[in-house]
Enzyme design. Sequence first.
Site, PDB file in Angstrom:
ATOM      1  N   TYR A 127      47.499  19.643  27.809  1.00  0.00           N
ATOM      2  CA  TYR A 127      47.662  19.698  26.294  1.00  0.00           C
ATOM      3  C   TYR A 127      47.701  20.916  25.775  1.00  0.00           C
ATOM      4  O   TYR A 127      47.765  21.238  24.478  1.00  0.00           O
ATOM      5  CB  TYR A 127      46.647  18.760  25.673  1.00  0.00           C
ATOM      6  CG  TYR A 127      45.212  19.211  26.016  1.00  0.00           C
ATOM      7  CD1 TYR A 127      44.652  20.197  25.277  1.00  0.00           C
ATOM      8  CD2 TYR A 127      44.378  18.405  26.941  1.00  0.00           C
ATOM      9  CE1 TYR A 127      43.063  20.596  25.463  1.00  0.00           C
ATOM     10  CE2 TYR A 127      43.126  18.706  27.037  1.00  0.00           C
ATOM     11  CZ  TYR A 127      42.798  19.864  26.594  1.00  0.00           C
ATOM     12  OH  TYR A 127      41.381  20.121  26.819  1.00  0.00           O
ATOM     13  N   ARG A 167      38.085  27.691  23.368  1.00  0.00           N
ATOM     14  CA  ARG A 167      37.342  27.169  24.373  1.00  0.00           C
ATOM     15  C   ARG A 167      38.205  27.594  25.697  1.00  0.00           C
ATOM     16  O   ARG A 167      39.159  26.863  25.718  1.00  0.00           O
ATOM     17  CB  ARG A 167      37.238  25.414  24.295  1.00  0.00           C
ATOM     18  CG  ARG A 167      36.400  25.031  25.299  1.00  0.00           C
ATOM     19  CD  ARG A 167      36.545  23.524  25.324  1.00  0.00           C
ATOM     20  NE  ARG A 167      38.014  23.298  26.002  1.00  0.00           N
ATOM     21  CZ  ARG A 167      38.750  22.482  25.645  1.00  0.00           C
ATOM     22  NH1 ARG A 167      38.566  21.319  24.556  1.00  0.00           N
ATOM     23  NH2 ARG A 167      39.982  22.094  26.294  1.00  0.00           N
ATOM     24  N   HIS A 203      37.587  21.247  28.605  1.00  0.00           N
ATOM     25  CA  HIS A 203      36.646  20.201  27.920  1.00  0.00           C
ATOM     26  C   HIS A 203      35.513  20.480  28.710  1.00  0.00           C
ATOM     27  O   HIS A 203      34.166  20.664  28.232  1.00  0.00           O
ATOM     28  CB  HIS A 203      37.083  19.163  27.391  1.00  0.00           C
ATOM     29  CG  HIS A 203      36.120  18.067  26.545  1.00  0.00           C
ATOM     30  ND1 HIS A 203      35.366  18.971  25.371  1.00  0.00           N
ATOM     31  CD2 HIS A 203      35.317  17.296  26.900  1.00  0.00           C
ATOM     32  CE1 HIS A 203      34.773  17.819  24.973  1.00  0.00           C
ATOM     33  NE2 HIS A 203      34.591  16.999  25.837  1.00  0.00           N
TER      34      HIS A 203
HETATM   35  C1  LIG Z   1      29.756   9.809  18.071  1.00  0.00           C
HETATM   36  C2  LIG Z   1      30.806  10.323  19.435  1.00  0.00           C
HETATM   37  N1  LIG Z   1      32.230   9.903  19.569  1.00  0.00           N
HETATM   38  C3  LIG Z   1      32.843  10.152  20.354  1.00  0.00           C
HETATM   39  C4  LIG Z   1      32.273  11.076  21.463  1.00  0.00           C
HETATM   40  C5  LIG Z   1      33.205  11.368  22.642  1.00  0.00           C
HETATM   41  N2  LIG Z   1      33.424  12.809  22.540  1.00  0.00           N
HETATM   42  C6  LIG Z   1      32.814  13.746  23.409  1.00  0.00           C
HETATM   43  S1  LIG Z   1      33.305  15.359  23.366  1.00  0.00           S
HETATM   44  C7  LIG Z   1      34.149  14.967  21.875  1.00  0.00           C
HETATM   45  C8  LIG Z   1      35.168  15.948  21.340  1.00  0.00           C
HETATM   46  C9  LIG Z   1      34.317  16.915  20.515  1.00  0.00           C
HETATM   47  O1  LIG Z   1      34.937  18.026  20.204  1.00  0.00           O
HETATM   48  P1  LIG Z   1      34.482  19.217  19.086  1.00  0.00           P
HETATM   49  O2  LIG Z   1      33.485  18.524  18.206  1.00  0.00           O
HETATM   50  O3  LIG Z   1      35.382  19.860  18.749  1.00  0.00           O
HETATM   51  O4  LIG Z   1      33.286  20.050  20.101  1.00  0.00           O
HETATM   52  P2  LIG Z   1      33.715  20.685  21.533  1.00  0.00           P
HETATM   53  O5  LIG Z   1      33.721  20.020  22.488  1.00  0.00           O
HETATM   54  O6  LIG Z   1      35.010  21.387  21.323  1.00  0.00           O
HETATM   55  O7  LIG Z   1      32.512  21.741  21.515  1.00  0.00           O
HETATM   56  C10 LIG Z   1      34.477  13.602  21.951  1.00  0.00           C
HETATM   57  C11 LIG Z   1      35.266  12.888  20.921  1.00  0.00           C
HETATM   58  C12 LIG Z   1      30.925  11.464  21.464  1.00  0.00           C
HETATM   59  N3  LIG Z   1      30.430  12.401  22.268  1.00  0.00           N
HETATM   60  N4  LIG Z   1      30.277  10.789  20.355  1.00  0.00           N
END
Ligand SMILES: Cc1ncc(C[n+]2csc(CCOP(=O)(O)OP(=O)(O)O)c2C)c(N)n1
Length: 379
Positions: free
Chosen positions: A286, A273, A277
């Site tokens: 980080y 990425r 985020h």
């Molecule tokens: C069930 C749930 N828990 C927590 C969140 C908060 N949250 C949003 S994005 C994220 C990180 C996700 O990371 P990843 O799955 O690696 O996907 P990326 O954003 O890197 O594409 C979190 C914890 C959420 N959206 N849904």
Amino acid sequence: MTVLDHRHTAAVPGWLPGATAPRTDPAPLLPDTAPVRVLGTPAAEKADPALLRELYRRLVVGRRYNQQATTLTKQGRLAVYPASTGQEACQVAAALALGDQDWLFPSYRDTLAVVSRGVDPLEALTLLRGNAHTGYDPRASRTAPLSTPLATQAPHAVGLAHAARLAGDPVVALTMLGDGGTSEGDFHEALNFAAVLHAPVVFLVQNNGYAISVPLTQQSAAPTLAHKAVGYGMPGRLVDGNDAAAVHAVLGEAVERARQGGGPTLVEALTYRVEAHTNADDATRYRQDEEVAAWREHDPILLMERALRELGLLDEQLVQDAADEAEALAARMRAEFHADPELDPMSLFAHVYAEPTQQLREQAAQLAAELAAEAEVHH
Ligand SMILES: Cc1ncc(C[n+]2csc(CCOP(=O)(O)OP(=O)(O)O)c2C)c(N)n1
């Protein structure tokens, strides 16, 4: 030799009869030991030149889409945009690996896959603009709404694929998740159901290194995320997620396998990425600049350009056409997002249930009364 060693040596031959015995040796299910690559390898010479050029065009347009959407957040025109900059190879290859009859179940980061599948680029951003609705017709485009809750799209994909199979329709569902999503219960339940039901599903995990600020090393102790497939009884594939031709090939095989009744596959695509985020995150808090710089050297567009040049497939016309298409799309996005959309608050209640519940009807009536009272004040 300990008591536990005995369990390993005696388990299979001495297993009690009945339903509990392992049905297959899991070893054949172990994932690829190294990520599959096509670009820059002899396999590229066997790839379809038209496909490579099409992937290039989509990567270039996709990168511009990501850039423009990110800019729109800075201007307050778009509420939030989780960019897939650096992950465009996964996005466009996923869309191209599916047929028109298939379904895509994307996460919030997969707008570009939705667009690459043919959904209008502006409609695809509706949700991220702050609207309560998806903005496109999921049935018409066979593309589920962008899922904000992590991994909930995975069991949805399994359910749809299983239902289609029961109906005799040759439909495959492909669902996209992040590395963090693989820690969610929904992900594991989806894998289990998919394998037990033999559902025609492909799980694409874009391992971009981070779940917001949490690096993969703090997310999972699995040797690779593809290994998570093994315990559920499906193959795990590992692919260079920035090599669009490799992602397309691996997903294509998995989709075909599912369509032929071979069951589900988990694909882990190693990518990065490049942006934060979302626009609400500061990634410099980080991770190190050197890490980002190293991945920029392994950029999906760079890899594709280099390969096309080596193969003699990168002509001026292709470069110009892709750049023109990208700029035209960016201009359209700027023009369309210049004005705020007219939203009808009452539409909040639409498309929730086929038959609205009593509670929703009451809430709708309450909102209608409040809107009427407000209109009276402004009158
Ligand atoms: C069930 C749930 N828990 C927590 C969140 C908060 N949250 C949003 S994005 C994220 C990180 C996700 O990371 P990843 O799955 O690696 O996907 P990326 O954003 O890197 O594409 C979190 C914890 C959420 N959206 N849904």
